[in-house]
Write an enzyme that holds these catalytic residues in place. Structure first.
Site, short mmCIF file in Angstrom:
data_model
loop_
_atom_site.label_atom_id
_atom_site.label_comp_id
_atom_site.label_asym_id
_atom_site.label_seq_id
_atom_site.Cartn_x
_atom_site.Cartn_y
_atom_site.Cartn_z
N ARG A 60 1.01 -1.16 -0.09
CA ARG A 60 0.02 -0.05 -0.23
C ARG A 60 0.88 1.26 -0.06
O ARG A 60 0.61 2.08 -0.55
CB ARG A 60 -0.89 -0.07 1.36
CG ARG A 60 -1.88 1.22 1.23
CD ARG A 60 -3.47 1.21 1.92
NE ARG A 60 -3.15 0.39 3.28
CZ ARG A 60 -2.70 0.77 4.62
NH1 ARG A 60 -1.96 1.98 4.47
NH2 ARG A 60 -2.35 0.13 5.42
N TYR A 113 -15.86 15.52 -15.38
CA TYR A 113 -16.33 14.11 -15.39
C TYR A 113 -17.42 14.02 -14.22
O TYR A 113 -17.31 14.72 -13.12
CB TYR A 113 -15.08 13.36 -15.23
CG TYR A 113 -15.48 11.79 -15.06
CD1 TYR A 113 -15.87 10.99 -16.22
CD2 TYR A 113 -15.21 11.30 -13.76
CE1 TYR A 113 -16.17 9.76 -16.49
CE2 TYR A 113 -15.88 9.76 -13.73
CZ TYR A 113 -16.09 9.20 -14.96
OH TYR A 113 -16.29 7.62 -14.86
N ASP A 186 -7.10 17.26 -15.35
CA ASP A 186 -7.45 16.05 -15.84
C ASP A 186 -7.20 15.78 -17.29
O ASP A 186 -7.81 16.46 -18.19
CB ASP A 186 -8.94 15.51 -15.53
CG ASP A 186 -9.39 14.10 -15.67
OD1 ASP A 186 -8.77 13.75 -16.57
OD2 ASP A 186 -10.17 13.72 -15.32
N LYS A 211 -8.54 4.45 -19.32
CA LYS A 211 -8.79 4.87 -20.71
C LYS A 211 -7.79 4.56 -21.69
O LYS A 211 -7.14 3.18 -21.76
CB LYS A 211 -9.36 6.18 -20.75
CG LYS A 211 -10.19 6.67 -19.70
CD LYS A 211 -11.59 5.80 -19.80
CE LYS A 211 -12.51 5.70 -18.47
NZ LYS A 211 -12.72 7.20 -17.99
C1 LIG Z 1 -13.15 7.81 -16.67
C2 LIG Z 1 -12.78 9.04 -16.15
C3 LIG Z 1 -12.46 9.44 -15.33
C4 LIG Z 1 -12.54 8.47 -13.85
O1 LIG Z 1 -11.64 7.25 -13.88
P1 LIG Z 1 -12.09 5.82 -13.57
O2 LIG Z 1 -10.86 5.06 -13.80
O3 LIG Z 1 -13.35 5.51 -14.08
O4 LIG Z 1 -12.23 5.93 -12.02
C5 LIG Z 1 -12.15 10.52 -14.48
N1 LIG Z 1 -11.89 11.77 -15.46
C6 LIG Z 1 -12.25 11.35 -16.74
C7 LIG Z 1 -12.05 12.34 -17.74
C8 LIG Z 1 -12.53 10.04 -17.35
O5 LIG Z 1 -12.85 10.07 -18.33
#
Ligand SMILES: *Cc1c(COP(=O)(O)O)cnc(C)c1O
Length: 399
Positions: A60, A113, A186, A211
């Site tokens: 962790r 998001y 982000d 992603k």
């Molecule tokens: C999918 C996504 C998230 C969240 O990510 P997870 O891996 O699903 O927790 C945050 N920001 C954006 C732009 C996303 O597409």
């Protein structure tokens, strides 16, 4: 690492960061699937806890497989250090909350998001953190939103579902005028291959590695990059104590997925440009949202802030929800699913899926109509993607 700084991104996705030494000379950095690490003696254990000796303690807190991924994403973003998390939301939460306490203020883009929005608007309020959601295309509105207690500015660009683009240099310059404000970006939709927010003043960059970074649809994970000091703070507070730690196996899979990121992004983007043109020419399509089009607000930032328009396209069908349902159900190869950035082309209906938690009024305000469809262009041959869209348009028209 000096040599790595000169490496091109195409090589850095394969070689970036320092792989843990392996006695057998394995080509691929081994997977350390272990919860804990054995101390050679009691004194060393004590020294590691005190920070007086290098070495791992417990997964962790740190793990060699995870550490390689953290170094690689930091190298790619041009940042000093990285932290890997169990999900993208784990990254957003750990990165923001490390810099906040009750009484602080956050400025967030009004187009982020859904779960980031929920975290800021619902959870933060409960802990006494105030949040202003601001249209960051409006420089004056952003400048006016700063307060003496503003500690975090949070931006996502491009953002769901209309691919709204925020001028990061403008936001970065405003943040730099403020004392003690972290700009957190982000960068999920772009990846560091297409956009490096650190070049425009971002202090911290977060990703949903679920992603494009992993790219194979088999992991949920997140990544954070920033200065050595900030990442250390995140690792030793919000990450260590709230525990959104990534599993070593997931980190290993992402490190594998990353190796093809450069060629995948090139292909995703090239195919998306053709698919966007195709969609624009369809009589059933009212409007296509794609930053590569000259009339897209933010298009002028391609070539400066962004290296390419990316591979997410949204489009509006002329005839609303029923036609949208028929169109999605008529697809044969493209999968109906949320998420994005996978090899498979994925399509979804924001009003009933990703943006369904919003009230109908809030959706209308955000411009999410019942006819809006989002497509994540995959790695299939462009002819097959267009054929599938085309045959489904034809079928939907007969209804
Ligand atoms: C999918 C996504 C998230 C969240 O990510 P997870 O891996 O699903 O927790 C945050 N920001 C954006 C732009 C996303 O597409």
């Amino acid at each position: 690492m000096a040599q790595q700084r000169n490496m091109r991104p195409e090589s850095m996705v394969i070689h970036g960061g320092e792989a843990p030494a392996d006695p057998h000379g394995a080509l691929v950095a081994p997977l350390y699937q272990t919860s804990t690490f054995v101390f050679p003696n009691a004194e060393t254990g004590g020294q590691r806890f005190a920070g007086d000796a290098d070495g791992y303690i417990y997964s962790r807190l740190g793990n060699p497989t995870v550490n390689l991924l953290e170094q690689r994403i930091a190298a790619l973003e041009g940042m000093q250090a990285g932290a890997a998390t169990a999900t993208g939301m784990g990254a957003v939460a750990a990165a923001t909350m490390a810099f906040l306490r009750a009484g602080d203020h956050v400025i967030a883009s009004d187009c982020i998001y859904g779960c980031s929005f929920a975290l800021f608007s619902h959870l933060f309020e409960r802990f006494g953190v105030q949040v202003s959601f601001v249209d960051m295309a409006d420089e004056a509105a952003l400048a006016a939103a700063f307060q003496a207690n503003t500690r975090v500015v949070f931006v996502e660009t491009p953002a769901n579902p209309h691919l709204r683009i925020i001028d990061l240099a403008m936001v970065g310059a405003l943040c730099q005028q403020q004392p003690d404000v972290r700009l957190i970006v982000d960068n999920t939709f772009m990846t560091p291959l297409l956009q490096q927010p650190g070049n425009f003043g971002a202090d911290i960059v977060v990703h949903s590695a679920t992603k494009y970074l992993n790219g194979h649809g088999d992991v949920v994970a997140g990544l954070i990059t920033g200065t050595r000091e900030d990442i250390q703070l995140i690792k030793m507070t919000t990450l260590k104590d709230m525990g959104a730690t990534i599993s070593p196996h997931d980190a290993w899979l992402i490190t594998r997925g990353l190796k093809t990121l450069a060629i995948r992004m090139e292909k995703h983007c090239a195919t998306a440009a053709i698919v966007a043109d195709f969609l624009k020419a369809q009589p059933a399509v009212e409007k296509v949202y794609y930053p590569g089009f000259k009339d897209h607000p933010g298009h002028h930032l391609i070539g400066t802030q962004m290296r390419n328009a990316g591979a997410i396209i949204a489009f509006e069908l002329r005839s609303g929800y029923q036609a949208g349902v028929a169109f999605l159900n008529g697809l044969e190869m493209i999968k109906i699913a949320v998420s994005l950035g996978d090899a498979e082309s994925l399509i979804q209906h924001p009003a009933s899926m990703t943006h369904s938690p919003l009230t109908p009024e809030a959706r209308e305000k955000a411009g999410i109509s019942d006819g809006l469809i989002r497509l994540s262009v995959g790695l299939e041959h462009v002819d097959d993607i267009i054929h599938d869209l085309s045959q489904s348009f034809a079928k939907a028209q007969q209804i």
